[in-house]
Design a protein around this motif. Structure first.
Motif, PDB file in Angstrom:
ATOM      1  N   CYS A 130      35.489  36.348 -26.981  1.00 12.20           N
ATOM      2  CA  CYS A 130      35.668  35.473 -25.824  1.00 12.20           C
ATOM      3  C   CYS A 130      36.727  35.994 -24.854  1.00 12.20           C
ATOM      4  CB  CYS A 130      36.010  34.059 -26.278  1.00 12.20           C
ATOM      5  SG  CYS A 130      37.340  33.955 -27.486  1.00 12.20           S
ATOM      6  N   SER A 131      37.831  36.505 -25.377  1.00 14.03           N
ATOM      7  CA  SER A 131      38.907  36.976 -24.497  1.00 14.03           C
ATOM      8  C   SER A 131      38.503  38.253 -23.758  1.00 14.03           C
ATOM      9  CB  SER A 131      40.188  37.207 -25.306  1.00 14.03           C
ATOM     10  OG  SER A 131      39.947  38.043 -26.410  1.00 14.03           O
ATOM     11  N   THR A 132      37.680  39.077 -24.389  1.00 16.57           N
ATOM     12  CA  THR A 132      37.208  40.301 -23.743  1.00 16.57           C
ATOM     13  C   THR A 132      36.214  39.998 -22.637  1.00 16.57           C
ATOM     14  OG1 THR A 132      37.420  41.494 -25.845  1.00 16.57           O
ATOM     15  CG2 THR A 132      36.144  42.555 -24.111  1.00 16.57           C
ATOM     16  N   ALA A 133      35.304  39.060 -22.900  1.00 16.13           N
ATOM     17  CA  ALA A 133      34.198  38.803 -21.970  1.00 16.13           C
ATOM     18  C   ALA A 133      34.698  38.489 -20.568  1.00 16.13           C
ATOM     19  CB  ALA A 133      33.326  37.671 -22.501  1.00 16.13           C
ATOM     20  N   GLN A 134      35.645  37.562 -20.451  1.00 20.50           N
ATOM     21  CA  GLN A 134      36.099  37.194 -19.111  1.00 20.50           C
ATOM     22  C   GLN A 134      36.908  38.318 -18.477  1.00 20.50           C
ATOM     23  OE1 GLN A 134      38.412  33.731 -20.709  1.00 20.50           O
ATOM     24  NE2 GLN A 134      39.999  34.393 -19.264  1.00 20.50           N
ATOM     25  N   ILE A 201      46.724  35.620 -33.384  1.00 14.81           N
ATOM     26  CA  ILE A 201      45.322  35.222 -33.508  1.00 14.81           C
ATOM     27  C   ILE A 201      44.615  36.269 -34.354  1.00 14.81           C
ATOM     28  CG2 ILE A 201      43.175  34.714 -32.273  1.00 14.81           C
ATOM     29  CD1 ILE A 201      44.819  33.951 -29.840  1.00 14.81           C
ATOM     30  N   ASP A 202      43.969  35.813 -35.432  1.00 14.98           N
ATOM     31  CA  ASP A 202      43.302  36.671 -36.415  1.00 14.98           C
ATOM     32  C   ASP A 202      44.353  37.374 -37.286  1.00 14.98           C
ATOM     33  OD1 ASP A 202      41.258  38.083 -37.809  1.00 14.98           O
ATOM     34  OD2 ASP A 202      40.032  38.152 -36.012  1.00 14.98           O
ATOM     35  N   VAL A 203      43.909  38.315 -38.099  1.00 17.86           N
ATOM     36  CA  VAL A 203      44.793  38.925 -39.107  1.00 17.86           C
ATOM     37  C   VAL A 203      45.626  40.050 -38.493  1.00 17.86           C
ATOM     38  CG1 VAL A 203      43.234  38.361 -40.986  1.00 17.86           C
ATOM     39  CG2 VAL A 203      42.987  40.558 -39.815  1.00 17.86           C
ATOM     40  N   THR A 210      47.352  42.350 -33.890  1.00 20.23           N
ATOM     41  CA  THR A 210      46.409  41.501 -34.602  1.00 20.23           C
ATOM     42  C   THR A 210      44.988  41.984 -34.321  1.00 20.23           C
ATOM     43  OG1 THR A 210      46.160  39.927 -32.784  1.00 20.23           O
ATOM     44  CG2 THR A 210      47.941  39.515 -34.379  1.00 20.23           C
ATOM     45  N   LYS A 211      44.047  41.523 -35.130  1.00 23.39           N
ATOM     46  CA  LYS A 211      42.672  41.967 -34.943  1.00 23.39           C
ATOM     47  C   LYS A 211      42.112  41.485 -33.611  1.00 23.39           C
ATOM     48  CE  LYS A 211      38.350  42.698 -37.372  1.00 23.39           C
ATOM     49  NZ  LYS A 211      37.543  42.428 -38.584  1.00 23.39           N
ATOM     50  N   GLU A 212      42.559  40.312 -33.145  1.00 22.00           N
ATOM     51  CA  GLU A 212      42.126  39.817 -31.834  1.00 22.00           C
ATOM     52  C   GLU A 212      42.552  40.787 -30.733  1.00 22.00           C
ATOM     53  OE1 GLU A 212      40.493  36.500 -29.385  1.00 22.00           O
ATOM     54  OE2 GLU A 212      40.321  37.137 -31.482  1.00 22.00           O
ATOM     55  N   GLU A 213      43.743  41.320 -30.845  1.00 25.93           N
ATOM     56  CA  GLU A 213      44.236  42.290 -29.863  1.00 25.93           C
ATOM     57  C   GLU A 213      43.455  43.592 -29.958  1.00 25.93           C
ATOM     58  OE1 GLU A 213      48.637  40.184 -30.137  1.00 25.93           O
ATOM     59  OE2 GLU A 213      48.228  42.028 -31.276  1.00 25.93           O
ATOM     60  N   VAL A 230      44.165  50.225 -23.174  1.00 22.89           N
ATOM     61  CA  VAL A 230      44.366  48.774 -23.161  1.00 22.89           C
ATOM     62  C   VAL A 230      45.416  48.407 -24.199  1.00 22.89           C
ATOM     63  CG1 VAL A 230      43.301  46.504 -23.451  1.00 22.89           C
ATOM     64  CG2 VAL A 230      41.948  48.409 -22.520  1.00 22.89           C
ATOM     65  N   THR A 231      46.360  47.575 -23.817  1.00 23.81           N
ATOM     66  CA  THR A 231      47.291  46.989 -24.778  1.00 23.81           C
ATOM     67  C   THR A 231      47.309  45.484 -24.537  1.00 23.81           C
ATOM     68  OG1 THR A 231      49.548  47.011 -25.667  1.00 23.81           O
ATOM     69  CG2 THR A 231      49.313  47.394 -23.315  1.00 23.81           C
ATOM     70  N   ALA A 232      47.222  44.712 -25.635  1.00 22.17           N
ATOM     71  CA  ALA A 232      47.052  43.270 -25.518  1.00 22.17           C
ATOM     72  C   ALA A 232      48.037  42.522 -26.404  1.00 22.17           C
ATOM     73  CB  ALA A 232      45.621  42.881 -25.901  1.00 22.17           C
ATOM     74  N   THR A 233      48.449  41.351 -25.953  1.00 23.59           N
ATOM     75  CA  THR A 233      49.174  40.380 -26.765  1.00 23.59           C
ATOM     76  C   THR A 233      48.418  39.072 -26.659  1.00 23.59           C
ATOM     77  OG1 THR A 233      51.311  41.449 -26.343  1.00 23.59           O
ATOM     78  CG2 THR A 233      51.348  39.176 -27.158  1.00 23.59           C
ATOM     79  N   CYS A 234      47.879  38.603 -27.789  1.00 21.83           N
ATOM     80  CA  CYS A 234      47.029  37.424 -27.781  1.00 21.83           C
ATOM     81  C   CYS A 234      47.776  36.223 -28.356  1.00 21.83           C
ATOM     82  CB  CYS A 234      45.757  37.680 -28.582  1.00 21.83           C
ATOM     83  SG  CYS A 234      44.674  38.918 -27.816  1.00 21.83           S
ATOM     84  N   VAL A 235      47.793  35.140 -27.603  1.00 22.31           N
ATOM     85  CA  VAL A 235      48.609  33.968 -27.922  1.00 22.31           C
ATOM     86  C   VAL A 235      47.730  32.708 -27.924  1.00 22.31           C
ATOM     87  CG1 VAL A 235      50.621  32.613 -27.245  1.00 22.31           C
ATOM     88  CG2 VAL A 235      50.582  35.092 -26.815  1.00 22.31           C
ATOM     89  N   ARG A 236      47.887  31.906 -28.977  1.00 24.90           N
ATOM     90  CA  ARG A 236      47.199  30.611 -29.023  1.00 24.90           C
ATOM     91  C   ARG A 236      48.098  29.559 -28.366  1.00 24.90           C
ATOM     92  NH1 ARG A 236      42.093  30.603 -29.953  1.00 24.90           N
ATOM     93  NH2 ARG A 236      42.199  31.472 -32.064  1.00 24.90           N
ATOM     94  N   VAL A 237      47.512  28.764 -27.480  1.00 27.69           N
ATOM     95  CA  VAL A 237      48.275  27.758 -26.738  1.00 27.69           C
ATOM     96  C   VAL A 237      47.655  26.376 -26.935  1.00 27.69           C
ATOM     97  CG1 VAL A 237      49.053  29.430 -25.014  1.00 27.69           C
ATOM     98  CG2 VAL A 237      46.942  28.150 -24.617  1.00 27.69           C
ATOM     99  N   PRO A 238      48.430  25.292 -26.714  1.00 28.75           N
ATOM    100  CA  PRO A 238      47.921  23.942 -26.961  1.00 28.75           C
ATOM    101  C   PRO A 238      47.045  23.413 -25.833  1.00 28.75           C
ATOM    102  CG  PRO A 238      50.211  23.844 -26.297  1.00 28.75           C
ATOM    103  CD  PRO A 238      49.875  25.301 -26.420  1.00 28.75           C
TER     104      PRO A 238
END
Length: 340
Positions: A130-134, A201-203, A210-213, A230-238
């Motif tokens: 999902c994060s890649t698609a957009q 997000i993910d392991v 993380t695997k999401e990154e 590409v370098t990513a930091t993936c964060v879960r938010v409320p």
């Protein structure tokens, strides 16, 4: 003449959204079947003005069906999707199982529609994370103009990306803040998600990402161009629904922010809302239920020679999952199957 379509995982968030979008976009369907695991067998789901009863995935015969849209986890997909592919019912899979197989196309129709043609090797097409698609929807038209060298992205990902359990946990913990006697211990997430953010997000992988990154890195390279760093930091938010991303891009050639804005305005799948005033940008709550990927805060990055910053928001249950899968089916129909 339309298609015989199967929706697998029809009782989940993404499966229900697939049914909504198939109906909204008037995808040409002659017959539709909705499948679920045995524990959800017989559950009723809506498709337009119809109510459909789920059938058992484990015993369903895919023979004679044209397209199956999958919204179940990797384990169930691994067990049952090959039966669909073998029966010549083309699999469009939303799990991560097939994304990195070189013989299976990974497709975002606004970005690489021609990749759909590679479905025939295994009768399977993969839907990206999902994060890649957009993000790749935003990157591709800019890459075509000025060639992207490097992307630094920080994501702000909603709890719906973790499924219904994630949404329930945010709701329960939010209520518990005002009612301390309620049990609000983290279960879906590693820490409290209500009134908090979690940079995980993910392991975790060996290099500390993380695997999401890792997914964002690998998938961007496969979909757009292998040379892009590409370098990513993936964060879960409320946030219940809607993923946001702060994206920094370094190009090979100079690209003025005004030209970038005009390129994005005319690009497929994108809506630009970029006013330099209070509220002149899009937030997650405003994108829910929409098809578009919204771009705001477009501006030069003066710290590098050819840099640009932008803000990217999209409904992750739609463009990040269900909508993209239906768009793949539409692309498949227009390019290959040609029914309807």
């Amino acid at each position: 003449m339309g298609y015989k379509v199967v929706v697998v995982g029809a009782t989940g968030n993404v499966g229900r959204e697939m049914l909504n979008i198939l109906s909204e976009r008037q995808f040409p369907i002659d017959e539709i079947a909705v499948l679920a695991s045995r524990r959800s067998l017989g559950t009723e789901v809506s498709f337009g003005d119809k109510t459909l009863k789920t059938q058992d995935l484990a015993t369903f015969d895919f023979t004679g069906w044209d397209i199956s849209l999958w919204a179940v986890g990797s384990e169930a997909t691994k067990e049952h999707a090959p039966r669909s592919a073998k029966a010549n019912c083309i699999v469009i899979d939303n799990s991560s199982l097939y994304r990195y197989d070189p013989d299976i196309p990974l497709v975002v129709p606004e970005v690489n529609p021609e990749a759909v043609d590679g479905y025939a090797k295994k009768n399977i097409i993969a839907n990206p994370n999902c994060s890649t698609a957009q993000m790749v929807v935003a990157l591709k038209p800019l890459h075509d103009r000025a060639r992207i060298k490097r992307v630094v992205v920080s994501t702000y990902q909603s709890v719906s990306g973790a499924g219904k359990g994630g949404m329930d946990e945010l709701w329960d913990q939010t209520k518990a803040v005002y009612n301390p006697t309620s049990n609000s211990a983290p279960a879906q997430f590693t820490k409290q998600i209500a009134f908090n953010v979690i940079p995980h997000i993910d392991v975790f992988m060996d290099d500390g990402s993380t695997k999401e990154e890792w997914k964002m890195v690998a998938e961007t390279k496969k979909i757009i161009e292998s040379s892009i760093k590409v370098t990513a930091t993936c964060v879960r938010v409320p946030v219940f629904v809607g993923h946001s991303e702060a994206i920094n891009i370094e190009f090979e050639d100079f690209l003025d922010e005004d030209e970038a804005r005009e390129i994005l305005r005319t690009a497929p799948g994108i809506l630009v809302v970029d006013k330099r005033e209070d509220g002149g940008y899009v937030t997650p709550v405003e994108c829910v239920g929409d098809y578009a990927t919204f771009i705001s805060r477009i501006r030069q990055d003066s710290t590098i020679e050819n840099g640009l910053n932008l803000w990217c928001v999209s409904d992750n249950l739609r463009k990040g999952a269900a909508l993209n899968a239906v768009q793949i089916a539409e692309t498949l129909g227009n390019r290959v199957l040609k029914k309807g």
